[in-house]
Design a protein around this motif. Structure first.
Motif, PDB file in Angstrom:
ATOM      1  N   LEU A   1     -12.504   7.875  -4.889  1.00 49.43           N
ATOM      2  CA  LEU A   1     -11.279   8.145  -5.645  1.00 49.43           C
ATOM      3  C   LEU A   1     -10.238   8.806  -4.759  1.00 49.43           C
ATOM      4  CD1 LEU A   1      -9.633   8.798  -8.313  1.00 49.43           C
ATOM      5  CD2 LEU A   1     -11.092  10.829  -8.518  1.00 49.43           C
ATOM      6  N   TYR A   2      -9.009   8.345  -4.869  1.00 59.30           N
ATOM      7  CA  TYR A   2      -7.881   9.073  -4.268  1.00 59.30           C
ATOM      8  C   TYR A   2      -6.594   8.632  -4.957  1.00 59.30           C
ATOM      9  CZ  TYR A   2      -6.101   5.246  -1.212  1.00 59.30           C
ATOM     10  OH  TYR A   2      -5.551   4.094  -0.721  1.00 59.30           O
ATOM     11  N   TRP A   3      -5.510   9.350  -4.688  1.00 62.77           N
ATOM     12  CA  TRP A   3      -4.207   9.064  -5.288  1.00 62.77           C
ATOM     13  C   TRP A   3      -3.412   8.174  -4.334  1.00 62.77           C
ATOM     14  CZ3 TRP A   3      -2.572  11.169 -10.072  1.00 62.77           C
ATOM     15  CH2 TRP A   3      -3.464  12.087 -10.636  1.00 62.77           C
ATOM     16  N   GLU A   4      -2.983   7.032  -4.826  1.00 53.62           N
ATOM     17  CA  GLU A   4      -2.219   6.095  -4.018  1.00 53.62           C
ATOM     18  C   GLU A   4      -0.855   5.846  -4.665  1.00 53.62           C
ATOM     19  OE1 GLU A   4      -1.025   4.892  -1.328  1.00 53.62           O
ATOM     20  OE2 GLU A   4      -2.980   4.141  -0.627  1.00 53.62           O
ATOM     21  N   TYR A   5       0.044   5.250  -3.897  1.00 54.15           N
ATOM     22  CA  TYR A   5       1.394   4.942  -4.356  1.00 54.15           C
ATOM     23  C   TYR A   5       1.500   3.436  -4.583  1.00 54.15           C
ATOM     24  CZ  TYR A   5       1.951   9.580  -2.347  1.00 54.15           C
ATOM     25  OH  TYR A   5       1.775  10.913  -2.040  1.00 54.15           O
ATOM     26  N   THR A   6       2.058   3.051  -5.723  1.00 54.48           N
ATOM     27  CA  THR A   6       2.086   1.629  -6.076  1.00 54.48           C
ATOM     28  C   THR A   6       2.769   0.784  -5.014  1.00 54.48           C
ATOM     29  OG1 THR A   6       4.074   2.083  -7.415  1.00 54.48           O
ATOM     30  CG2 THR A   6       1.957   1.992  -8.580  1.00 54.48           C
ATOM     31  N   GLY A   7       3.902   1.245  -4.500  1.00 56.49           N
ATOM     32  CA  GLY A   7       4.631   0.474  -3.500  1.00 56.49           C
ATOM     33  C   GLY A   7       3.854   0.319  -2.206  1.00 56.49           C
ATOM     34  N   THR A   8       3.069   1.334  -1.845  1.00 58.20           N
ATOM     35  CA  THR A   8       2.259   1.255  -0.626  1.00 58.20           C
ATOM     36  C   THR A   8       1.223   0.152  -0.737  1.00 58.20           C
ATOM     37  OG1 THR A   8       2.563   3.613  -0.183  1.00 58.20           O
ATOM     38  CG2 THR A   8       0.698   2.529   0.893  1.00 58.20           C
ATOM     39  N   SER A   9       0.556   0.082  -1.880  1.00 59.99           N
ATOM     40  CA  SER A   9      -0.444  -0.972  -2.069  1.00 59.99           C
ATOM     41  C   SER A   9       0.217  -2.342  -2.111  1.00 59.99           C
ATOM     42  CB  SER A   9      -1.231  -0.741  -3.358  1.00 59.99           C
ATOM     43  OG  SER A   9      -2.176  -1.778  -3.551  1.00 59.99           O
ATOM     44  N   LEU A  10       1.337  -2.430  -2.806  1.00 62.22           N
ATOM     45  CA  LEU A  10       2.018  -3.716  -2.948  1.00 62.22           C
ATOM     46  C   LEU A  10       2.433  -4.274  -1.591  1.00 62.22           C
ATOM     47  CD1 LEU A  10       3.246  -5.647  -5.216  1.00 62.22           C
ATOM     48  CD2 LEU A  10       5.423  -4.545  -4.655  1.00 62.22           C
ATOM     49  N   ILE A  11       3.098  -3.441  -0.801  1.00 65.72           N
ATOM     50  CA  ILE A  11       3.698  -3.904   0.451  1.00 65.72           C
ATOM     51  C   ILE A  11       2.705  -3.857   1.615  1.00 65.72           C
ATOM     52  CG2 ILE A  11       5.519  -3.441   2.136  1.00 65.72           C
ATOM     53  CD1 ILE A  11       7.137  -2.228  -0.257  1.00 65.72           C
ATOM     54  N   ASN A  12       2.026  -2.713   1.770  1.00 65.83           N
ATOM     55  CA  ASN A  12       1.181  -2.510   2.953  1.00 65.83           C
ATOM     56  C   ASN A  12      -0.189  -3.159   2.839  1.00 65.83           C
ATOM     57  OD1 ASN A  12       3.367  -0.918   3.487  1.00 65.83           O
ATOM     58  ND2 ASN A  12       2.221   0.842   4.176  1.00 65.83           N
ATOM     59  N   TYR A  13      -0.781  -3.131   1.655  1.00 66.99           N
ATOM     60  CA  TYR A  13      -2.154  -3.610   1.524  1.00 66.99           C
ATOM     61  C   TYR A  13      -2.251  -5.009   0.931  1.00 66.99           C
ATOM     62  CZ  TYR A  13      -2.857   1.422   2.018  1.00 66.99           C
ATOM     63  OH  TYR A  13      -2.808   2.724   2.441  1.00 66.99           O
ATOM     64  N   ASN A  14      -1.199  -5.443   0.231  1.00 68.53           N
ATOM     65  CA  ASN A  14      -1.235  -6.763  -0.391  1.00 68.53           C
ATOM     66  C   ASN A  14      -0.134  -7.699   0.107  1.00 68.53           C
ATOM     67  OD1 ASN A  14      -3.482  -6.720  -2.466  1.00 68.53           O
ATOM     68  ND2 ASN A  14      -2.396  -4.854  -3.037  1.00 68.53           N
ATOM     69  N   ASP A  15       0.692  -7.215   1.034  1.00 65.54           N
ATOM     70  CA  ASP A  15       1.699  -8.049   1.713  1.00 65.54           C
ATOM     71  C   ASP A  15       2.636  -8.767   0.739  1.00 65.54           C
ATOM     72  OD1 ASP A  15       0.670  -7.438   4.273  1.00 65.54           O
ATOM     73  OD2 ASP A  15      -0.912  -8.932   4.001  1.00 65.54           O
ATOM     74  N   ILE A  16       3.036  -8.062  -0.331  1.00 71.60           N
ATOM     75  CA  ILE A  16       3.982  -8.630  -1.294  1.00 71.60           C
ATOM     76  C   ILE A  16       5.373  -8.105  -0.971  1.00 71.60           C
ATOM     77  CG2 ILE A  16       4.605  -8.862  -3.711  1.00 71.60           C
ATOM     78  CD1 ILE A  16       1.968 -10.192  -2.995  1.00 71.60           C
ATOM     79  N   SER A  17       6.283  -8.993  -0.622  1.00 68.43           N
ATOM     80  CA  SER A  17       7.649  -8.583  -0.281  1.00 68.43           C
ATOM     81  C   SER A  17       8.615  -8.771  -1.452  1.00 68.43           C
ATOM     82  CB  SER A  17       8.150  -9.382   0.923  1.00 68.43           C
ATOM     83  OG  SER A  17       8.095 -10.774   0.652  1.00 68.43           O
ATOM     84  N   GLU A  18       8.169  -9.425  -2.494  1.00 68.96           N
ATOM     85  CA  GLU A  18       9.000  -9.662  -3.673  1.00 68.96           C
ATOM     86  C   GLU A  18       9.440  -8.339  -4.280  1.00 68.96           C
ATOM     87  OE1 GLU A  18       8.410 -11.782  -8.088  1.00 68.96           O
ATOM     88  OE2 GLU A  18       6.799 -11.781  -6.592  1.00 68.96           O
ATOM     89  N   ARG A  19      10.720  -8.244  -4.672  1.00 70.02           N
ATOM     90  CA  ARG A  19      11.219  -7.010  -5.265  1.00 70.02           C
ATOM     91  C   ARG A  19      10.861  -6.990  -6.751  1.00 70.02           C
ATOM     92  NH1 ARG A  19      14.186  -3.106  -3.506  1.00 70.02           N
ATOM     93  NH2 ARG A  19      14.689  -4.236  -1.609  1.00 70.02           N
ATOM     94  N   LEU A  20      10.116  -5.974  -7.158  1.00 69.93           N
ATOM     95  CA  LEU A  20       9.634  -5.853  -8.531  1.00 69.93           C
ATOM     96  C   LEU A  20      10.076  -4.523  -9.119  1.00 69.93           C
ATOM     97  CD1 LEU A  20       5.947  -7.008  -7.883  1.00 69.93           C
ATOM     98  CD2 LEU A  20       7.825  -8.427  -8.727  1.00 69.93           C
ATOM     99  N   ASP A  21      10.200  -4.481 -10.437  1.00 69.00           N
ATOM    100  CA  ASP A  21      10.536  -3.207 -11.062  1.00 69.00           C
ATOM    101  C   ASP A  21       9.254  -2.352 -11.127  1.00 69.00           C
ATOM    102  OD1 ASP A  21       8.999  -3.743 -13.404  1.00 69.00           O
ATOM    103  OD2 ASP A  21      10.718  -4.636 -14.428  1.00 69.00           O
TER     104      ASP A  21
END
Length: 293
Positions: free
Chosen positions: A75-95
């Motif tokens: 368990l740890y605290w993560e940031y949604t944008g970090t996972s989206l961009i850094n770990y899942n390589d999603i560049s799409e701009r999302l709300d």
């Protein structure tokens, strides 16, 4: 002597592995103040609930994520944008809501469960001294753009990375339809931006939304009213197999997540970075204040 040191190192590593294996929950954290506070707070909270906790704060972001995927961190605290961009390589701009739902879905495929997101969003932001912002009537980035387009000269303080990023200063100006001349942009180390803004050397500075120096220095964070910056909602993430073993962990962690927002995290960070309180005491007093310890 070398053989003795090698033997001792091996014994220490074996002991650490035994401790981790014996613990109910291994809690991780990254190597900056906010994350160290959260790792300590989570460990204290879960220990108070009766868990045997092994705490491993101070890890690099990529190493921590890999350790969780590998089963070394529960368990740890993560940031949604970090996972989206850094770990899942999603560049799409999302709300913000879309960002959360996307990382929840993608990380579920990797055995990771995103619990309830907090209201704390540690993203890039622009800030001004609160009295100056009020006097000038600049409360949002749209207000800032309007002032610049009306000819108001404002000194801008940015770190070099944000100035050059493909999702940084240039596209921000494009999104809000304004332009600042190079001579009005001061590039400096992130920490120096806060000092320069506080001391009036610049009028607008790049900050991180939950940095403790924002309330300590009486800054006003300009509202990102066109949602330019990605969402970095602070959220507890737990391994799915750990959650299956301790299903009550979801409700317990969600109760803690519900207490966190930008103002709260900035205040906690400031107590460590500005007031020099210990991380352990800051975490403990917060839990006591909310009846969680």
């Amino acid at each position: 002597m070398k053989r003795l040191m090698t033997t001792l190192s091996g014994l220490a590593l074996a002991g650490a592995m035994t401790t981790a294996q014996a613990a109910d929950v291994v809690v991780g954290g990254k190597n900056f103040t906010e994350q160290q506070i959260l790792a300590t707070m989570t460990s204290q909270y879960l220990e108070g609930l009766g868990y045997d906790v092994d705490s491993r704060a101070g890890m690099g972001s990529a190493v921590l994520r890999q350790a969780q995927e590998n089963g070394q961190i529960d368990l740890y605290w993560e940031y949604t944008g970090t996972s989206l961009i850094n770990y899942n390589d999603i560049s799409e701009r999302l709300d913000p809501d879309e960002t959360y739902e996307r990382v929840k879905e993608l990380d579920a495929e990797k055995g990771l469960a995103w619990l309830a997101p907090s209201a704390a969003n540690n993203t890039y932001a622009l800030a001004m001294r609160a009295d100056d912002a009020e006097e000038r009537g600049i409360m949002s980035l749209s207000d800032l753009a309007e002032a610049i387009n009306d000819g108001v000269e404002l000194g801008i303080g940015l770190n070099a990375e944000f100035y050059a990023r493909d999702d940084g200063w240039r596209p921000l100006q494009e999104a809000y339809e304004f332009q600042v001349g190079r001579r009005d942009v001061n590039r400096m180390d992130s920490g120096l931006v806060y000092q320069a803004l506080r001391d009036g050397q610049v009028d607008v500075g790049l900050v991180f939304a939950t940095d403790g120096r924002i309330p300590a220095f009486d800054f006003h964070v300009l509202e990102d009213d066109r949602d330019f910056f990605p969402a970095y909602a602070l959220t507890p993430v737990v391994r799915q197999d750990t959650l299956e073993q301790f299903p009550e962990l979801e409700e317990q962690m969600n109760a803690l997540s519900e207490l966190l927002d930008d103002e709260t995290m900035a205040s906690l960070n400031a107590r460590v970075d500005v007031d020099r309180e210990t991380i352990e005491r800051v975490a403990e007093s917060f839990l006591e204040e909310h009846g969680l310890l």
